[in-house]
Design a protein around this motif. Structure first.
Motif, PDB file in Angstrom:
ATOM      1  N   GLY A 161       0.936  -1.300   0.043  1.00 59.23           N
ATOM      2  CA  GLY A 161      -0.054   0.172  -0.028  1.00 59.23           C
ATOM      3  C   GLY A 161       0.657   1.258   0.043  1.00 59.23           C
ATOM      4  O   GLY A 161       0.221   2.373  -0.116  1.00 59.23           O
ATOM      5  N   LEU A 162       1.894   0.978   0.277  1.00 65.00           N
ATOM      6  CA  LEU A 162       2.945   2.435   0.311  1.00 65.00           C
ATOM      7  C   LEU A 162       3.744   2.307  -1.298  1.00 65.00           C
ATOM      8  O   LEU A 162       5.016   1.498  -1.089  1.00 65.00           O
ATOM      9  CB  LEU A 162       3.698   2.345   1.501  1.00 65.00           C
ATOM     10  CG  LEU A 162       3.104   1.975   2.737  1.00 65.00           C
ATOM     11  CD1 LEU A 162       3.747   2.401   3.773  1.00 65.00           C
ATOM     12  CD2 LEU A 162       1.975   3.088   2.862  1.00 65.00           C
ATOM     13  N   ASN A 163       3.676   3.194  -2.062  1.00 69.67           N
ATOM     14  CA  ASN A 163       4.471   2.982  -3.456  1.00 69.67           C
ATOM     15  C   ASN A 163       5.346   4.161  -3.648  1.00 69.67           C
ATOM     16  O   ASN A 163       5.905   4.178  -4.623  1.00 69.67           O
ATOM     17  CB  ASN A 163       3.315   2.715  -4.506  1.00 69.67           C
ATOM     18  CG  ASN A 163       2.638   4.212  -4.587  1.00 69.67           C
ATOM     19  OD1 ASN A 163       2.651   4.962  -3.759  1.00 69.67           O
ATOM     20  ND2 ASN A 163       1.817   4.076  -5.544  1.00 69.67           N
ATOM     21  N   GLN A 164       5.563   5.033  -2.724  1.00 69.70           N
ATOM     22  CA  GLN A 164       6.566   6.163  -2.763  1.00 69.70           C
ATOM     23  C   GLN A 164       7.481   6.069  -1.561  1.00 69.70           C
ATOM     24  O   GLN A 164       7.229   5.449  -0.496  1.00 69.70           O
ATOM     25  CB  GLN A 164       5.783   7.180  -2.890  1.00 69.70           C
ATOM     26  CG  GLN A 164       4.842   7.603  -4.014  1.00 69.70           C
ATOM     27  CD  GLN A 164       3.967   8.843  -4.009  1.00 69.70           C
ATOM     28  OE1 GLN A 164       4.615   9.711  -4.418  1.00 69.70           O
ATOM     29  NE2 GLN A 164       2.638   8.763  -3.727  1.00 69.70           N
ATOM     30  N   VAL A 165       8.452   6.776  -1.829  1.00 64.46           N
ATOM     31  CA  VAL A 165       9.682   6.841  -0.924  1.00 64.46           C
ATOM     32  C   VAL A 165      10.360   8.404  -0.823  1.00 64.46           C
ATOM     33  O   VAL A 165      10.439   8.877  -1.840  1.00 64.46           O
ATOM     34  CB  VAL A 165      10.852   5.854  -0.975  1.00 64.46           C
ATOM     35  CG1 VAL A 165      11.424   5.919  -2.217  1.00 64.46           C
ATOM     36  CG2 VAL A 165      11.486   5.729   0.189  1.00 64.46           C
ATOM     37  N   PHE A 166      10.524   8.769   0.223  1.00 64.12           N
ATOM     38  CA  PHE A 166      11.576  10.002   0.735  1.00 64.12           C
ATOM     39  C   PHE A 166      12.762   9.324   1.263  1.00 64.12           C
ATOM     40  O   PHE A 166      12.772   8.762   2.594  1.00 64.12           O
ATOM     41  CB  PHE A 166      10.840  11.019   1.314  1.00 64.12           C
ATOM     42  CG  PHE A 166      11.681  12.210   1.316  1.00 64.12           C
ATOM     43  CD1 PHE A 166      11.180  13.220   0.429  1.00 64.12           C
ATOM     44  CD2 PHE A 166      12.720  12.507   1.860  1.00 64.12           C
ATOM     45  CE1 PHE A 166      11.757  14.486   0.334  1.00 64.12           C
ATOM     46  CE2 PHE A 166      13.258  13.906   1.944  1.00 64.12           C
ATOM     47  CZ  PHE A 166      12.855  14.591   1.058  1.00 64.12           C
TER      48      PHE A 166
END
Length: 504
Positions: A161-166
């Protein structure tokens, strides 16, 4: 090292064909006879068969190193001096020729062994060389293949469910970046959305650290939590006073973390009541704290604070509360992530209906940052979530190689299986030496295992003399943090040495 490089030259095509050890190592203890199965194959065939202790630790050569180092560097927290070129797999070496089985692993930060051949190959690749000598300021000058590096590495193992990253620099940095994202998200909501610009009052007051530009918001954390030592993360750290003394802190709330009894399943009714008490207090703080929380942050297992566990029901309850009160749910997987608990991410054990809003990571990933999926967690303007480096492509490439090694050897499953085997051995030791092992915990959590010891510091010191590097947490816990390549024959060695310590 020469043998490592020879192995490395063959690593890509054939490293998955683990080489059998010459003979299985079987020991007979007074508690049981253990045979870890003759078919077990070592991930590091060049590893020592057992620890080697030639001198006291520190020995004469290490002592000279410490004396020299202390003149230019603070050595008061020193555990031992390591000689990394001579360390291999699960074993850490020192300048005196001592070689210890390492079940502490740089505070849970070494994933696939010292001098892993596949990582040596990755370190020698042209793209790694370029990343090291041409380190980019990623926010301004990202390299041409940065998306590919992220998609084939960090994002390949993103929590569901988490498809982005910083990306960031360290675990503390990852948490602080997540806090900033939470505050900007909350104020953006209160302002009316991403399209609503800042008022002149907000702009001017922010420069004086006053409201409304510097709003009275908070991050809620839990008693005995550890989230880092930078200013924001330190305000959410509650594990030891020595971390916090003399440092100005934000006026942020702390909720009680369940003081459960172990094993968790044997005290299910009592633990449920304790968890409900903590959930009720968490909800009260969210509703009543004078600086309203924009987010709560929690560790799946409180590590530095004493290896404190709670049931999946507790964490599911936290998720429900955050949804109910429009507060973000941040899961700090800096120490628990990347396979340590027999799942790639420890929060996978909870069975959440919907994912956390952010998951922070570092340590075994060898890089850092936070995952997210909600586009509203992106600031509405550039340069708000920004620094010079914004991560490090070299470390992201290393994490990609680590992921490949984990997949090649099925190391998350290995950790689950070995953890069960080790836990059963510790249960037997606890029956035999109840004064040495109390509150054994971590069942079903891979090798993320701990117990309380009334003579914890003495046990840690004696362990080195028996060839084991082991660590503690909280006031009296002995914590195990072996690498993902820790296997049953290593567990046998550890259990044998622990029994000798308990007899002493």
């Amino acid at each position: 090292m020469a043998s490592l490089l020879r192995t490395a030259s063959l690593a890509r095509p054939s490293i998955s064909r683990s080489i059998a050890r010459p003979a299985p190592r079987i020991f007979t203890s007074t508690i049981l006879q253990r045979n870890y199965a003759s078919a077990e194959r070592s991930f590091f065939p060049d590893e020592p068969e057992a620890p080697v202790v030639k001198t006291p630790i520190p020995g004469p050569k290490s002592t000279k190193v410490i004396e020299r180092l202390s003149k230019v560097f603070d050595t008061r927290s020193l555990n031992m001096v390591a000689e990394y070129p001579k360390s291999i797999g699960n074993y850490i070496a020192d300048p005196d020729g001592n070689v210890l089985l390492d079940v502490y692993a740089q505070i849970a930060s070494i994933p696939v062994g010292y001098n892993n051949p596949s990582l040596l190959l990755a370190a020698q690749s042209p793209e790694m060389t370029s990343a090291i000598i041409n380190r980019p300021a990623l926010g301004n000058f990202p390299q041409h293949d940065w998306a590919d590096i992220l998609e084939t590495g960090i994002l390949k193992v993103a929590p569901k469910g988490l498809n982005q990253v910083f990306t960031g620099q360290s675990g503390s940095d990852a948490n602080e970046l997540a806090y900033k994202a939470a505050f900007m998200w909350k104020r953006q909501q209160e302002r009316g959305g991403a399209g609503v610009d800042f008022s002149e009052q907000e702009i001017s007051s922010a420069m004086n650290n006053n409201s409304p530009g510097a709003p009275g918001l908070s991050i809620l954390s839990f008693r005995k939590a550890f989230h880092g030592r930078l200013f924001g993360s330190l305000s959410t750290t509650r594990s030891k006073p020595i971390h916090k003394l003399d440092i100005p802190a934000f006026d942020w709330p702390q909720a009680p973390f369940p003081a459960c009894k172990y094993p968790l399943d044997q005290y299910a009714e009592e633990n449920q009541a304790e968890e409900q008490r903590c959930l009720a207090e968490t909800e009260r703080l969210i509703k009543e704290w004078h600086n309203p929380p924009a987010a709560i942050i929690v560790e799946p297992i409180q590590s530095e604070g004493g290896d404190n566990h709670a049931s999946p029901n507790f964490f599911r309850g936290l998720r429900e509360i955050t949804r109910k009160h429009n507060v973000l749910f941040i899961v700090d997987e800096v120490q628990t992530g990347v396979g340590a608990t027999g799942k790639f991410w420890a929060h996978e054990h909870w069975g959440l209906q919907d994912p956390p809003d952010m998951v922070t990571f570092s340590k075994k990933a060898q890089t850092a940052g936070y995952y997210f999926g909600n586009n509203e967690l992106k600031p509405n303007k550039p340069y708000r979530q920004f620094n010079t480096w914004m991560g490090d492509p070299a470390r992201a490439l290393l994490f990609r190689a680590i992921i490949e090694e984990i997949e090649r050897h099925d190391l998350v499953r290995n950790t689950a299986v070995t953890g069960q085997y080790l836990y059963e051995g510790l249960e037997n030791l606890a029956e035999r030496y109840p004064k040495e092992i109390a509150n054994l915990r971590g069942k079903g959590q891979g090798t993320f295992i701990a117990w309380d010891s009334p003579r914890r510091d003495e046990v840690l010191k004696l362990a080195k003399g028996h060839g084991i590097n082991i660590g503690g947490s909280g006031e009296m816990a002995v914590r195990l943090r072996p690498m993902l390549i820790f296997q049953k024959h290593h567990a046998d060695l550890l259990l044998e040495k622990l029994e000798k310590i308990f007899k002493s």
